[in-house]
Write a protein that holds these residues in place. Structure first.
Motif, PDB file in Angstrom:
ATOM      1  N   GLN A  94      49.628  56.184  39.007  1.00 22.53           N
ATOM      2  CA  GLN A  94      50.353  55.200  39.813  1.00 22.53           C
ATOM      3  C   GLN A  94      49.631  53.852  39.817  1.00 22.53           C
ATOM      4  O   GLN A  94      50.261  52.805  39.739  1.00 22.53           O
ATOM      5  N   ILE A  95      48.312  53.877  39.895  1.00 23.41           N
ATOM      6  CA  ILE A  95      47.528  52.642  39.911  1.00 23.41           C
ATOM      7  C   ILE A  95      47.707  51.897  38.591  1.00 23.41           C
ATOM      8  O   ILE A  95      47.910  50.681  38.582  1.00 23.41           O
ATOM      9  N   ILE A  96      47.650  52.607  37.482  1.00 24.36           N
ATOM     10  CA  ILE A  96      47.804  51.966  36.176  1.00 24.36           C
ATOM     11  C   ILE A  96      49.186  51.355  36.037  1.00 24.36           C
ATOM     12  O   ILE A  96      49.336  50.228  35.566  1.00 24.36           O
ATOM     13  N   THR A  97      50.206  52.074  36.480  1.00 20.27           N
ATOM     14  CA  THR A  97      51.574  51.560  36.411  1.00 20.27           C
ATOM     15  C   THR A  97      51.710  50.296  37.248  1.00 20.27           C
ATOM     16  O   THR A  97      52.305  49.308  36.813  1.00 20.27           O
ATOM     17  N   ARG A  98      51.166  50.306  38.426  1.00 14.87           N
ATOM     18  CA  ARG A  98      51.245  49.130  39.307  1.00 14.87           C
ATOM     19  C   ARG A  98      50.490  47.941  38.723  1.00 14.87           C
ATOM     20  O   ARG A  98      50.951  46.807  38.773  1.00 14.87           O
ATOM     21  N   LYS A  99      49.308  48.200  38.175  1.00 13.63           N
ATOM     22  CA  LYS A  99      48.540  47.123  37.554  1.00 13.63           C
ATOM     23  C   LYS A  99      49.322  46.528  36.385  1.00 13.63           C
ATOM     24  O   LYS A  99      49.386  45.316  36.215  1.00 13.63           O
ATOM     25  N   SER A 100      49.915  47.381  35.586  1.00 15.59           N
ATOM     26  CA  SER A 100      50.703  46.929  34.443  1.00 15.59           C
ATOM     27  C   SER A 100      51.850  46.033  34.891  1.00 15.59           C
ATOM     28  O   SER A 100      52.125  44.993  34.283  1.00 15.59           O
ATOM     29  N   GLN A 101      52.513  46.427  35.970  1.00 14.94           N
ATOM     30  CA  GLN A 101      53.613  45.619  36.502  1.00 14.94           C
ATOM     31  C   GLN A 101      53.120  44.257  36.973  1.00 14.94           C
ATOM     32  O   GLN A 101      53.759  43.233  36.734  1.00 14.94           O
ATOM     33  N   LEU A 102      51.967  44.232  37.647  1.00 17.20           N
ATOM     34  CA  LEU A 102      51.406  42.962  38.101  1.00 17.20           C
ATOM     35  C   LEU A 102      51.065  42.045  36.924  1.00 17.20           C
ATOM     36  O   LEU A 102      51.357  40.853  36.948  1.00 17.20           O
ATOM     37  N   TYR A 103      50.441  42.607  35.889  1.00 15.10           N
ATOM     38  CA  TYR A 103      50.076  41.812  34.722  1.00 15.10           C
ATOM     39  C   TYR A 103      51.321  41.316  33.977  1.00 15.10           C
ATOM     40  O   TYR A 103      51.268  40.302  33.292  1.00 15.10           O
ATOM     41  N   THR A 104      52.440  42.023  34.130  1.00 14.35           N
ATOM     42  CA  THR A 104      53.687  41.606  33.489  1.00 14.35           C
ATOM     43  C   THR A 104      54.313  40.417  34.208  1.00 14.35           C
ATOM     44  O   THR A 104      54.823  39.501  33.568  1.00 14.35           O
ATOM     45  N   ILE A 105      54.236  40.409  35.531  1.00 10.16           N
ATOM     46  CA  ILE A 105      54.936  39.356  36.286  1.00 10.16           C
ATOM     47  C   ILE A 105      54.041  38.205  36.738  1.00 10.16           C
ATOM     48  O   ILE A 105      54.538  37.152  37.101  1.00 10.16           O
ATOM     49  N   LEU A 106      52.737  38.403  36.702  1.00 11.74           N
ATOM     50  CA  LEU A 106      51.803  37.371  37.160  1.00 11.74           C
ATOM     51  C   LEU A 106      50.776  37.066  36.079  1.00 11.74           C
ATOM     52  O   LEU A 106      50.397  37.949  35.309  1.00 11.74           O
ATOM     53  N   PRO A 107      50.262  35.829  36.052  1.00 12.03           N
ATOM     54  CA  PRO A 107      49.184  35.497  35.102  1.00 12.03           C
ATOM     55  C   PRO A 107      47.839  36.001  35.644  1.00 12.03           C
ATOM     56  O   PRO A 107      46.997  35.216  36.110  1.00 12.03           O
ATOM     57  N   MET A 108      47.632  37.299  35.588  1.00 17.55           N
ATOM     58  CA  MET A 108      46.465  37.907  36.236  1.00 17.55           C
ATOM     59  C   MET A 108      45.142  37.407  35.672  1.00 17.55           C
ATOM     60  O   MET A 108      44.185  37.210  36.422  1.00 17.55           O
ATOM     61  N   SER A 109      45.082  37.171  34.365  1.00 18.81           N
ATOM     62  CA  SER A 109      43.826  36.661  33.780  1.00 18.81           C
ATOM     63  C   SER A 109      43.438  35.326  34.407  1.00 18.81           C
ATOM     64  O   SER A 109      42.265  35.091  34.712  1.00 18.81           O
ATOM     65  N   GLU A 110      44.428  34.458  34.584  1.00 22.03           N
ATOM     66  CA  GLU A 110      44.168  33.148  35.198  1.00 22.03           C
ATOM     67  C   GLU A 110      43.794  33.291  36.676  1.00 22.03           C
ATOM     68  O   GLU A 110      42.915  32.594  37.173  1.00 22.03           O
ATOM     69  N   ILE A 111      44.464  34.167  37.370  1.00 21.15           N
ATOM     70  CA  ILE A 111      44.180  34.387  38.796  1.00 21.15           C
ATOM     71  C   ILE A 111      42.749  34.871  38.981  1.00 21.15           C
ATOM     72  O   ILE A 111      42.010  34.385  39.844  1.00 21.15           O
ATOM     73  N   ASN A 114      40.216  32.028  38.011  1.00 18.41           N
ATOM     74  CA  ASN A 114      40.093  31.009  39.057  1.00 18.41           C
ATOM     75  C   ASN A 114      39.425  31.537  40.321  1.00 18.41           C
ATOM     76  O   ASN A 114      39.204  30.781  41.259  1.00 18.41           O
ATOM     77  N   GLY A 115      39.123  32.821  40.344  1.00 21.59           N
ATOM     78  CA  GLY A 115      38.422  33.386  41.480  1.00 21.59           C
ATOM     79  C   GLY A 115      39.301  33.645  42.689  1.00 21.59           C
ATOM     80  O   GLY A 115      38.799  33.826  43.798  1.00 21.59           O
ATOM     81  N   TRP A 116      40.605  33.631  42.501  1.00 18.16           N
ATOM     82  CA  TRP A 116      41.514  33.877  43.631  1.00 18.16           C
ATOM     83  C   TRP A 116      41.463  35.335  44.076  1.00 18.16           C
ATOM     84  O   TRP A 116      41.691  35.636  45.241  1.00 18.16           O
ATOM     85  N   ILE A 117      41.171  36.220  43.146  1.00 18.57           N
ATOM     86  CA  ILE A 117      40.878  37.618  43.482  1.00 18.57           C
ATOM     87  C   ILE A 117      39.726  38.062  42.592  1.00 18.57           C
ATOM     88  O   ILE A 117      39.467  37.459  41.550  1.00 18.57           O
ATOM     89  N   LYS A 118      39.035  39.096  43.034  1.00 21.23           N
ATOM     90  CA  LYS A 118      37.918  39.615  42.250  1.00 21.23           C
ATOM     91  C   LYS A 118      38.429  40.710  41.312  1.00 21.23           C
ATOM     92  O   LYS A 118      39.296  41.511  41.691  1.00 21.23           O
TER      93      LYS A 118
END
Length: 125
Positions: A94-111, A114-118
């Motif tokens: 479930q965690i992997i699926t959720r992470k995948s969805q986040l990386y699909t809809i958000l620019p996670m590498s940039e986030i 920029n230090g907005w999340i660790k």
């Protein structure tokens, strides 16, 4: 919406092999003699403690009139089933699926850059 159906129980390749030997009236020793492998190897495959290698799959296919792919597919499907059960029990699927969805809809590498999340924080929605 598609459903992801999984069988309740997946038989081991050894169980299939055991039934095939029984149907032919062969013993483990008979099969070992035919394919030139130690009886212990056949016994371990039947008990599920030893995997069917591609080389053994070829020998089984020649002895039993099947394809090598039949035996390797049984082995791979069984091992995938076991790995999937472990992941579900750990909750990682479930965690992997959720992470995948986040990386699909958000620019996670940039986030993260920029230090907005660790990066160490699990991304669970």
């Amino acid at each position: 919406m598609s459903q992801n159906l999984t069988p309740a129980r997946v038989p081991t390749p050894g169980k299939i092999l055991s039934r095939e030997l029984e149907a032919r009236g062969w013993t483990q020793k008979d099969l070992a003699e035919i394919i030139g492998r130690p009886v212990q190897t056949i016994n371990e495959i039947i008990r599920g403690t030893k995997q069917i290698t591609p080389e053994t799959a070829i020998k089984l296919s020649q002895a039993l009139g099947t394809s090598a792919e039949f035996w390797t597919n049984l082995e791979v499907k069984y091992r995938l089933h076991l790995a999937g059960k472990e992941k579900k029990q750990e909750g990682k699927e479930q965690i992997i699926t959720r992470k995948s969805q986040l990386y699909t809809i958000l620019p996670m590498s940039e986030i993260i850059k920029n230090g907005w999340i660790k990066k160490q924080i699990p991304l669970i929605v």
